[in-house]
Design a protein around this motif. Structure first.
Motif, PDB file in Angstrom:
ATOM      1  N   SER A 122       0.852  -1.175  -0.198  1.00 55.54           N
ATOM      2  CA  SER A 122      -0.176   0.313   0.518  1.00 55.54           C
ATOM      3  C   SER A 122       1.087   1.342   0.193  1.00 55.54           C
ATOM      4  O   SER A 122       1.789   1.470  -0.095  1.00 55.54           O
ATOM      5  CB  SER A 122      -0.747  -0.261   1.341  1.00 55.54           C
ATOM      6  OG  SER A 122      -1.820   1.164   0.944  1.00 55.54           O
ATOM      7  N   LEU A 142      -1.536  -8.630   0.647  1.00 60.85           N
ATOM      8  CA  LEU A 142      -3.027  -8.063  -0.306  1.00 60.85           C
ATOM      9  C   LEU A 142      -3.592  -9.597  -1.093  1.00 60.85           C
ATOM     10  O   LEU A 142      -3.051 -10.643  -1.020  1.00 60.85           O
ATOM     11  CB  LEU A 142      -2.829  -7.033  -1.442  1.00 60.85           C
ATOM     12  CG  LEU A 142      -2.386  -6.133  -1.158  1.00 60.85           C
ATOM     13  CD1 LEU A 142      -1.455  -5.350  -2.214  1.00 60.85           C
ATOM     14  CD2 LEU A 142      -4.052  -4.824  -0.471  1.00 60.85           C
ATOM     15  N   ARG A 147      -6.419  -6.716  -3.431  1.00 60.14           N
ATOM     16  CA  ARG A 147      -6.680  -5.931  -3.179  1.00 60.14           C
ATOM     17  C   ARG A 147      -6.947  -5.985  -1.311  1.00 60.14           C
ATOM     18  O   ARG A 147      -6.347  -7.139  -1.224  1.00 60.14           O
ATOM     19  CB  ARG A 147      -9.045  -6.131  -3.141  1.00 60.14           C
ATOM     20  CG  ARG A 147      -8.871  -6.064  -4.365  1.00 60.14           C
ATOM     21  CD  ARG A 147     -10.517  -6.706  -4.956  1.00 60.14           C
ATOM     22  NE  ARG A 147     -11.394  -5.721  -4.202  1.00 60.14           N
ATOM     23  CZ  ARG A 147     -12.069  -6.149  -3.275  1.00 60.14           C
ATOM     24  NH1 ARG A 147     -12.422  -6.759  -2.716  1.00 60.14           N
ATOM     25  NH2 ARG A 147     -12.757  -4.609  -2.914  1.00 60.14           N
ATOM     26  N   HIS A 148      -7.935  -5.579  -0.134  1.00 59.98           N
ATOM     27  CA  HIS A 148      -7.275  -5.509   1.102  1.00 59.98           C
ATOM     28  C   HIS A 148      -8.506  -6.416   1.839  1.00 59.98           C
ATOM     29  O   HIS A 148      -9.065  -7.014   1.090  1.00 59.98           O
ATOM     30  CB  HIS A 148      -7.460  -4.011   1.851  1.00 59.98           C
ATOM     31  CG  HIS A 148      -6.777  -3.160   1.707  1.00 59.98           C
ATOM     32  ND1 HIS A 148      -6.812  -2.184   0.412  1.00 59.98           N
ATOM     33  CD2 HIS A 148      -6.869  -1.722   2.744  1.00 59.98           C
ATOM     34  CE1 HIS A 148      -6.058  -1.564   1.042  1.00 59.98           C
ATOM     35  NE2 HIS A 148      -5.817  -1.411   2.273  1.00 59.98           N
ATOM     36  N   VAL A 166      -6.660   2.300   6.083  1.00 55.69           N
ATOM     37  CA  VAL A 166      -7.730   1.463   4.767  1.00 55.69           C
ATOM     38  C   VAL A 166      -7.257   2.562   3.621  1.00 55.69           C
ATOM     39  O   VAL A 166      -8.274   3.627   3.778  1.00 55.69           O
ATOM     40  CB  VAL A 166      -8.819   1.295   4.929  1.00 55.69           C
ATOM     41  CG1 VAL A 166      -9.489   0.227   4.099  1.00 55.69           C
ATOM     42  CG2 VAL A 166      -8.954   0.178   6.185  1.00 55.69           C
ATOM     43  N   CYS A 167      -6.413   1.859   2.601  1.00 54.83           N
ATOM     44  CA  CYS A 167      -6.725   2.873   1.829  1.00 54.83           C
ATOM     45  C   CYS A 167      -7.169   2.497   0.225  1.00 54.83           C
ATOM     46  O   CYS A 167      -6.560   1.560   0.105  1.00 54.83           O
ATOM     47  CB  CYS A 167      -4.373   3.219   1.533  1.00 54.83           C
ATOM     48  SG  CYS A 167      -4.087   3.759  -0.229  1.00 54.83           S
ATOM     49  N   THR A 168      -8.011   3.473   0.205  1.00 50.62           N
ATOM     50  CA  THR A 168      -8.783   2.964  -1.163  1.00 50.62           C
ATOM     51  C   THR A 168      -9.477   3.944  -1.619  1.00 50.62           C
ATOM     52  O   THR A 168      -9.870   4.967  -1.240  1.00 50.62           O
ATOM     53  CB  THR A 168     -10.490   2.137  -1.026  1.00 50.62           C
ATOM     54  OG1 THR A 168     -11.086   1.977  -1.426  1.00 50.62           O
ATOM     55  CG2 THR A 168     -10.998   2.708   0.828  1.00 50.62           C
ATOM     56  N   ASN A 170      -6.604   1.641  -3.166  1.00 53.32           N
ATOM     57  CA  ASN A 170      -5.441   2.237  -2.889  1.00 53.32           C
ATOM     58  C   ASN A 170      -4.089   1.819  -3.709  1.00 53.32           C
ATOM     59  O   ASN A 170      -4.414   1.989  -4.975  1.00 53.32           O
ATOM     60  CB  ASN A 170      -5.275   0.456  -2.537  1.00 53.32           C
ATOM     61  CG  ASN A 170      -3.721  -0.163  -2.135  1.00 53.32           C
ATOM     62  OD1 ASN A 170      -3.355   0.347  -0.670  1.00 53.32           O
ATOM     63  ND2 ASN A 170      -2.830  -1.557  -2.858  1.00 53.32           N
ATOM     64  N   ASN A 171      -3.143   2.730  -3.145  1.00 50.70           N
ATOM     65  CA  ASN A 171      -1.970   3.120  -3.776  1.00 50.70           C
ATOM     66  C   ASN A 171      -0.604   1.903  -3.507  1.00 50.70           C
ATOM     67  O   ASN A 171      -0.379   1.782  -2.067  1.00 50.70           O
ATOM     68  CB  ASN A 171      -1.747   4.178  -3.756  1.00 50.70           C
ATOM     69  CG  ASN A 171      -0.159   4.528  -4.006  1.00 50.70           C
ATOM     70  OD1 ASN A 171       0.159   4.262  -4.891  1.00 50.70           O
ATOM     71  ND2 ASN A 171       0.460   5.620  -3.354  1.00 50.70           N
ATOM     72  N   SER A 176     -10.086  -0.469  -4.467  1.00 49.70           N
ATOM     73  CA  SER A 176     -11.078  -0.063  -3.900  1.00 49.70           C
ATOM     74  C   SER A 176     -11.764  -1.073  -2.957  1.00 49.70           C
ATOM     75  O   SER A 176     -11.955  -2.525  -3.392  1.00 49.70           O
ATOM     76  CB  SER A 176     -12.029   0.477  -4.307  1.00 49.70           C
ATOM     77  OG  SER A 176     -12.983   0.044  -5.200  1.00 49.70           O
TER      78      SER A 176
END
Length: 371
Positions: A122, A142, A147-148, A166-168, A170-171, A176
């Motif tokens: 992330s 991931l 994905r998360h 929670v990066c959404t 996500n980088n 998402s």
């Protein structure tokens, strides 16, 4: 009489914090080298469009006052954001980009021996900022589709966990989190653990099922939402981002913030950008259209590319990453390589994206020939 100091190598050195010993270095996207050929910088997720004329004019006017300190309280832009999201002004706080606000959150909540959880891969600043605070970074892999893994992240919570990012979208993968997934996650996380929904790329997210941080801020007492003006609004060079948080969290963020950290130019530019949202939206729509074209063309080449809801796409290139980065560079496309993991390609102008597709085709052919 002049005192002669011993050479630096002969004296005892000042000790540095132990947290710095294993701290990973933040690697910004490479700049395009100067040469006789056209180079496209698609390495930093920047908005490829120049500033809007109305925003540029406001910045030029504000530049006449740079001999004075900016408004440390960010009063006008705080009121504008509070109105924009219908939240109390006391719940809004600013920093020099959302990454600086993320640093404020970590410093306010986590200390020596505490744990900060985030997906991996992330945003690469998360482990750096966590280490600087003396806390322990907990990386949760991931899923196979980039994905998360929210159930695994919830299961990683211990009595030492203070904070979860929670990066959404996500980088760097662009995936998402859905609203249903995030609600299930929030019910599994103790309310004394702060959950930060980092939405730096939210403006590009067109997934109807996607979670919206503001809804979770209104629903759960332990949620902070991060936004930035760097991406969709195109103010990366002025550094301004903000958090929407419970008022006592916002007060803590202001307490640990660097005094006068957000320039007057950034504040004025952000205000002008909010006033020009129709024009900003048109640019976002154009970038989303280009993203979808880029994604489709990469698939047609043969790349297994996950759908992106950000202003970039992700190629999982594994051990071949650095070799393939060279192919992109030689083709005049500067991308962001994560050695051992993959390559992130920012969405640029149509010309830049066409060149990126040609480079991606050459890279794919190289991989195919080596197999």
């Amino acid at each position: 009489m002049t005192t002669i100091r011993p050479h630096a190598s002969t004296v005892e050195r000042v000790p540095l914090r132990s947290a710095l010993h294993d701290l990973p270095a933040y690697k910004p996207g490479k700049a395009a080298p100067v040469s006789g050929t056209t180079q496209y910088k698609l390495s930093s997720n920047e908005n490829p469009y120049p500033p809007l004329p109305s925003v540029r004019d406001v910045v030029a006017e504000a530049a006449a006052g740079i001999n004075l300190y900016p408004d440390m309280a960010c009063t006008e832009i705080t009121e504008a954001i509070a109105k924009r999201w219908d939240v109390p002004a006391a719940s809004v706080s600013f920093g020099a980009g959302s990454v600086e606000v993320a640093s404020q959150i970590i410093r306010a909540v986590a200390g020596e021996g505490d744990e900060v959880i985030f997906a991996w891969r992330s945003f690469e600043a998360y482990p750096i900022l966590t280490g600087l605070a003396g806390a322990k970074a907990v990386h949760v892999p991931l899923t196979a589709d980039e994905r998360h893994d929210l159930p695994a992240m919830a299961a990683a919570v211990t009595e030492r966990t203070r904070l979860i990012f929670v990066c959404t979208p996500n980088n760097p993968t662009g995936t998402s989190v859905t609203a249903d997934e995030l609600h299930a996650f929030m019910t599994a996380v103790p309310q004394d653990v702060l959950v930060v929904i980092d939405e730096a790329y939210v403006h590009f997210n067109v997934d109807a099922a996607a979670a919206h941080g503001i809804d979770f801020f209104r629903t759960y007492p332990n949620v902070v939402v991060l936004h930035t003006f760097s991406k969709a609004y195109g103010l990366a060079g002025l550094r301004i981002g903000y958090a929407i948080a419970p008022d006592y969290i916002s007060a803590a963020l202001r307490a640990v913030a660097i005094p006068f950290g957000v320039s007057a130019l950034a504040q004025k530019a952000a205000l002008a950008s909010l006033d020009a949202e129709d024009e900003i939206e048109a640019r976002i729509t154009s970038l989303v259209t280009e993203r979808e074209k880029l994604h489709a063309e990469l698939l047609s080449i043969g790349w297994d590319v996950c759908p992106s809801e950000a202003n970039f796409v992700w190629l999982r290139t594994g051990e071949a990453t650095q070799e393939l980065e060279t192919i992109f560079t030689e083709a005049g496309v500067i991308v962001r390589a994560y050695p051992g993991d993959g390559i992130r390609i920012s969405v640029g102008t149509p010309e830049a994206n066409r060149q990126a597709v040609q480079a991606a085709k050459a890279a794919f052919n190289r991989l195919a020939a080596e197999r």
